[in-house]
Each structure stands twice: as structure tokens, then as C-alpha cells.
Design a protein around this motif. Structure first.
Motif, PDB file in Angstrom:
ATOM      1  N   THR A   1       2.117   6.744   7.403  1.00 34.02           N
ATOM      2  CA  THR A   1       0.897   6.488   6.645  1.00 34.02           C
ATOM      3  C   THR A   1       0.751   5.026   6.237  1.00 34.02           C
ATOM      4  O   THR A   1       1.712   4.257   6.233  1.00 34.02           O
TER       5      THR A   1
ATOM      6  N   ARG B   1      -6.364   0.876  12.179  1.00 32.41           N
ATOM      7  CA  ARG B   1      -6.818   1.305  10.856  1.00 32.41           C
ATOM      8  C   ARG B   1      -7.062   0.102   9.933  1.00 32.41           C
ATOM      9  O   ARG B   1      -7.941   0.132   9.081  1.00 32.41           O
TER      10      ARG B   1
ATOM     11  N   HIS C   1      -4.076   7.113   4.661  1.00 35.03           N
ATOM     12  CA  HIS C   1      -4.420   7.487   6.033  1.00 35.03           C
ATOM     13  C   HIS C   1      -3.164   7.911   6.785  1.00 35.03           C
ATOM     14  O   HIS C   1      -2.203   7.146   6.858  1.00 35.03           O
TER      15      HIS C   1
END
Length: 153
Positions: free
Chosen positions: A132, A20, A148
Motif C-alpha cells: 500500500t 498511483r 491505496h
């Protein structure tokens, strides 16, 4: 400019977190790093600004400040592990965003024109809270934070 924001890794940098954060221009770690290798791994993705959290008490952690103000993309960010330990008036100091961790609870809110962002916990699961982190896109006149959920167990 894209900033990756992570906290409370507690010595665990998940593959989903690295994926990510890939492509970030800078990464901010808001404390409870857990092991120095975490910053090394993040630094392989992008330059890192990191502070120490309440679990970061080993000798290596003394290299990291308890709080830090950094300017990125023409914006000012103040990083503090526990938002309750905030000792400045962010609005008066010209801070655009306060970044914190500690609670493992992701949150974005705006007060007095200052955005407060907690990316949540990205390390070992705490209680039943989601895993997250956050990303932040900076463009002229705009801060666009997104939380996210990394899933996983």
C-alpha cells in the motif's frame, strides 16, 4: 494540492506505485528507502521530502534526516519513521498530520485533532500484509487521506 505518501520501499519502487503517485504535487517518503535511486525516481514525479528509516544505514542515507517537519498546502506535517520514536507533542507544535512507516501496516486515525497516517509498506511484501501507499488531498479546511492497495505479489 495532492501529496503522495509512501514508505518502506526497501529498494523496490513498483510500477504500480509510480502510476498511483503520478500527478502528485509533492511526495513524502517516510523511511526505509533502501537505495538512493528510489528518491531519484520519485523526484522525477514530484518534489520529494524524505527521511531515513532503520534500514537506511549506508553512507548515502546520512543525507536524510531521521525526522522532518514540512509545510505543504498551508498544513504542517511531521514525518518520523517509527511513530513510537515521536519526541514532540504534535498538537502543541501545531502539526496537522504525523506521517510514519516502519510497521508496514496502513492506518489512519485522529488523536487530539492530529491525523496520524501510516501508508503501509510499498516495497517487498512483508508477511501477508497488503502492498500500500497513500494519497492526501488538501483543500481549504480539509485533509482527505486515502490508502491505496497496489495489489501485486
Amino acid at each position: 494540492m495532492r501529496i503522495g505518501i509512501i514508505s518502506d520501499t526497501h529498494g523496490l519502487l513498483r510500477p504500480e506505485a509510480k502510476q498511483r503517485l503520478a500527478g502528485a504535487d509533492h511526495i513524502i517518503h517516510a523511511g526505509d528507502i533502501g537505495r538512493p535511486e528510489i528518491i531519484d525516481h520519485l523526484g522525477a514525479i514530484a518534489p520529494v521530502t524524505a527521511i531515513r528509516g532503520n534500514i537506511d544505514s549506508a553512507e548515502w542515507a546520512k543525507a536524510y534526516p531521521a525526522t522532518q517537519t514540512v509545510e505543504l498546502g498551508g498544513r504542517r506535517f511531521h514525518v518520523v519513521h517509527d511513530v513510537h520514536d515521536l519526541t514532540i507533542d504534535p498538537a502543541a507544535e501545531g502539526i496537522d498530520m504525523v506521517i510514519s512507516g516502519h510497521s508496514h501496516r496502513a492506518r489512519i486515525e485522529t488523536r487530539d485533532g492530529v491525523v496520524y497516517l501510516n501508508p503501509g509498506g510499498a516495497g517487498p511484501r512483508r508477511f501477508k500484509l497488503p502492498i500500500t501507499l497513500a494519497t492526501l488531498d488538501i483543500s481549504p479546511g480539509s485533509l482527505s487521506p486515502v490508502i491505496h492497495d497496489l495489489g501485486g505479489g
